[in-house]
Design an enzyme around this catalytic site. Sequence first.
Site, mmCIF file in Angstrom:
data_model
loop_
_atom_site.group_PDB
_atom_site.id
_atom_site.type_symbol
_atom_site.label_atom_id
_atom_site.label_comp_id
_atom_site.label_asym_id
_atom_site.label_seq_id
_atom_site.Cartn_x
_atom_site.Cartn_y
_atom_site.Cartn_z
ATOM 1 N N ASP A 182 49.246 40.722 35.819
ATOM 2 C CA ASP A 182 48.969 41.565 36.980
ATOM 3 C C ASP A 182 48.386 40.693 38.091
ATOM 4 O O ASP A 182 47.361 40.040 37.900
ATOM 5 C CB ASP A 182 47.998 42.686 36.590
ATOM 6 C CG ASP A 182 48.033 43.838 37.576
ATOM 7 O OD1 ASP A 182 48.984 43.926 38.387
ATOM 8 O OD2 ASP A 182 47.110 44.667 37.547
ATOM 9 N N GLU A 227 46.156 52.867 39.952
ATOM 10 C CA GLU A 227 46.421 51.802 40.915
ATOM 11 C C GLU A 227 47.902 51.809 41.244
ATOM 12 O O GLU A 227 48.739 51.670 40.344
ATOM 13 C CB GLU A 227 46.008 50.419 40.363
ATOM 14 C CG GLU A 227 44.492 50.247 40.264
ATOM 15 C CD GLU A 227 44.038 48.795 40.075
ATOM 16 O OE1 GLU A 227 42.970 48.434 40.587
ATOM 17 O OE2 GLU A 227 44.756 48.026 39.418
ATOM 18 N N GLU A 265 51.064 50.301 42.101
ATOM 19 C CA GLU A 265 51.626 48.952 42.039
ATOM 20 C C GLU A 265 53.134 49.039 41.855
ATOM 21 O O GLU A 265 53.678 50.067 41.477
ATOM 22 C CB GLU A 265 51.034 48.170 40.855
ATOM 23 C CG GLU A 265 49.518 48.075 40.868
ATOM 24 C CD GLU A 265 48.969 46.955 39.992
ATOM 25 O OE1 GLU A 265 49.703 45.982 39.706
ATOM 26 O OE2 GLU A 265 47.791 47.058 39.594
ATOM 27 N N ASP A 314 48.711 51.054 37.154
ATOM 28 C CA ASP A 314 47.742 50.312 36.353
ATOM 29 C C ASP A 314 46.460 51.150 36.281
ATOM 30 O O ASP A 314 45.486 50.907 36.986
ATOM 31 C CB ASP A 314 47.486 48.951 37.023
ATOM 32 C CG ASP A 314 46.463 48.128 36.264
ATOM 33 O OD1 ASP A 314 46.245 48.404 35.069
ATOM 34 O OD2 ASP A 314 45.880 47.216 36.877
ATOM 35 N N LYS A 358 41.259 48.460 31.584
ATOM 36 C CA LYS A 358 42.678 48.531 31.920
ATOM 37 C C LYS A 358 43.564 48.762 30.700
ATOM 38 O O LYS A 358 44.639 49.351 30.823
ATOM 39 C CB LYS A 358 43.134 47.189 32.533
ATOM 40 C CG LYS A 358 42.344 46.722 33.739
ATOM 41 C CD LYS A 358 42.818 47.402 34.991
ATOM 42 C CE LYS A 358 42.247 46.741 36.243
ATOM 43 N NZ LYS A 358 42.813 47.345 37.457
ATOM 44 N N THR A 369 49.167 51.568 30.722
ATOM 45 C CA THR A 369 49.777 51.180 31.988
ATOM 46 C C THR A 369 51.147 51.842 32.000
ATOM 47 O O THR A 369 51.902 51.713 31.034
ATOM 48 C CB THR A 369 49.928 49.656 32.081
ATOM 49 O OG1 THR A 369 48.655 49.046 31.847
ATOM 50 C CG2 THR A 369 50.458 49.226 33.435
ATOM 51 N N THR A 395 47.412 46.234 43.198
ATOM 52 C CA THR A 395 47.364 47.480 43.967
ATOM 53 C C THR A 395 47.850 47.230 45.392
ATOM 54 O O THR A 395 47.377 46.306 46.051
ATOM 55 C CB THR A 395 45.924 48.011 43.998
ATOM 56 O OG1 THR A 395 45.472 48.109 42.657
ATOM 57 C CG2 THR A 395 45.853 49.360 44.674
HETATM 58 CA CA LIG Z 1 45.949 46.094 38.966
HETATM 59 MG MG LIG Z 2 46.514 49.323 32.843
#
Ligand SMILES: [Ca+2]
Ligand SMILES: [Mg+2]
Lengths: 424, 424
Positions: free
Chosen positions: B134, B207, B209, B241, B261, B265, B358
């Site tokens: 990431d 987030e 992304e 995310d 995190k 995801t 992000t």
């Molecule tokens: Ca991220």
């Molecule tokens: Mg994640």
Amino acid sequence: MANSFVQVSPDSHFSLQNLPYGIFHPRDAAADQPSPRPGVAIGDYVLDLSAIASAGLFDGPILKSSSECFLQTTLNAFLQLGRPAWKEARATIQKLLSADEPTLRDNASLRKKSLFPMSEVEMLLPTVIGDYTDFFSSMHHAKNCGTIFRGPENAIPVNWFHLPIAYHGRASSIVISGTDIIRPRGQGYPISDSPPSFGPSKKMDFELEMAAIVGPGNELGKPVNVNEALDHIFGLVLMNDWSARDIQAWEYVPLGPFLGKSFGTTISPWIVTLDALEPFSCDAPNQVPNPLPYLAESKHKNYDIPLQVWIKPAGQNDPFLVTKSNFNNLYWTLSQQVAHHTINGCNLRPGDLLGTGTISGPEPDSLGCLLELTWNGKNLLDLNGVSRHFLEDGDEVIFSACCKGNNYNVGFGKCSGKILPAHP
Amino acid sequence: MANSFVQVSPDSHFSLQNLPYGIFHPRDAAADQPSPRPGVAIGDYVLDLSAIASAGLFDGPILKSSSECFLQTTLNAFLQLGRPAWKEARATIQKLLSADEPTLRDNASLRKKSLFPMSEVEMLLPTVIGDYTDFFSSMHHAKNCGTIFRGPENAIPVNWFHLPIAYHGRASSIVISGTDIIRPRGQGYPISDSPPSFGPSKKMDFELEMAAIVGPGNELGKPVNVNEALDHIFGLVLMNDWSARDIQAWEYVPLGPFLGKSFGTTISPWIVTLDALEPFSCDAPNQVPNPLPYLAESKHKNYDIPLQVWIKPAGQNDPFLVTKSNFNNLYWTLSQQVAHHTINGCNLRPGDLLGTGTISGPEPDSLGCLLELTWNGKNLLDLNGVSRHFLEDGDEVIFSACCKGNNYNVGFGKCSGKILPAHP
Ligand SMILES: [Ca+2]
Ligand SMILES: [Mg+2]
Ligand SMILES: [Ca+2]
Ligand SMILES: [Mg+2]
Ligand code: NI
């Protein structure tokens, strides 16, 4: 325990009490031989588990119907079966190899098919590693690194005593012992107003670690209880988390280590099982403050595994011992690492790798990396005539580990790698 | 360009100019049907590439001899073939689906075997993701996060303008759009001298992304040149995310984000190829200071991809638009990310996922996460009557993205997930 009919010399790491698992293939395999396959080390030989499975000798209640796990090119399927299957396999193999058991001992054709001299095989990565996590669980290492990078006042981060800190590592660049490591290129800290430096790393380091290999794993969303966590660990390997300190220092704020690590990580080929290590279990360090309930375990245990780091400098014939440490220097245990890793629901999968973090002890000759041994290159490390701030091209780093029992060893063999010059 | 004989409504994301790839299986598959298989979206249908391959219709010079890549349960084998094969597949599929081409249009039996209504299929993860990285490539996001966590003086870390900062993410917990996300439990900052807090996260965030899917990849030790880097990117997906800000804030020093995190995801199921996105390419932002030579590219390009985030609050019927951003807000380009990721020799493998970080824009309504939208929960976000500091149980977050061409769309469909309560 009986001895094996296969000769095991007193200094061999691979006694009948050990029986570590790996993936190998014969070096000059004839075209009709199957390719990579699971094996177990015994003395100077490798027992081919695919041959044993094909001969129908895994005849216990679990493996009788699932011995195709030994016809795979990785150990993942076997790892997924869990501890009851692992114990059954261990009992079966220990019996087959023992001196008073005729099945294999007296069957010349099967012996020829299933026992390979170690010198005639090549070892491969033992599992498909879906994810590789690296912890930071030696207090001495955390304190030394913190002092070097952030000063003595706030050496150990405030969260360190509350949770086993970890980061995700790169799985694709994990290689087997003996693979050369190409010195990485990358950016380093700018000097005053210049652009960042760029070129081959000038601060190549090793990190003395061990790594746990995950067994069955857990479903996404279902944490593993700390008191059941060891059932998710198959065994341990040695691990060298090669580190480029100049690249790492410049890149790691705020998201952690990345290119300073991801150019290569070496593991030893033989997974020594927790079952083989059980006689060497010992109390883990007392933890103050008390960990939160999800990390509080009824049996807080470590393993007494003596570790050594040797460096064979470029152009020299002999390796030189630079560090003696021990797995029992770890503050956070394997089970706490697993419980913490999964408390948020994160799923572990069979074959995943959990590095312990650099295992430094309290003494000056028990430090697990050159960053600590030379205090970030300030001091010189003497290697019997030559000296080093960091690793130079041609240097070979060799880890070894061996638990000494009563007239037997449970050892890990070697984890080695040589630094090659950066690509031009 | 001709239209397709498959009806594509004007607002469909999946025009004949798009043709994104995914892995699907029919929902009520008869027992004798093969399981997951590659498909391409066209209007409200999925074209089954395994059926097209089995019918021998991939007859171009490359795929004629390698069309088994479409008989796999993931896209990895196809990704490994590289751009010439991707272009050939695109041309073949575009021709087969076009209105004036009779081969498929007039073959009722083949149409029945190869075209599935989207409503009757289930989408799966498109690739085996060996590693997930990431990045952190939106300057607006970096500045806002830095201001929130470290204050306005040193908001953007000094290294940020010199390299595309990134960290390794967790591959095992990547799930496909539509999968529920269980609120993670974990530790948060202690209040004064108490132990750390523990429980379900109180700061659940998304987030916004996108993520690149890696094609052929590179050998360990061999960096990818920045000017050849796009040949290693097959296409893009949307990515959420999910982030637990309280867990992240307490754990992330010094080794970066981990359990904040790794609980999940989400990616969208359809990989939109760079070839389909080419008409929407645009200049990337000017970079000051100049990047180092290994990051300096002859064509510094981005893609104009409008992005939207909708939240459907628990108990409500309608989603509410909370953010409008654009892929072209990224400061570091895809090719710079690949060149940086590999400069140390790190190997990328087919199917790897590279998240952009992000994607926040400069305007208050173009911010890519609640951390920024509510300034770490200080402000309330109004969602048409209900309001939020962070996500509550039952909230659904929906990303969408669509490039508008002349009478056609190249869209990504949706990337959605709903928050379920933490396990007790
Ligand atoms: Ca991220
Ligand atoms: Mg994640
Ligand atoms: Ca390490
Ligand atoms: Mg490494
Ligand atoms: Ni299904």
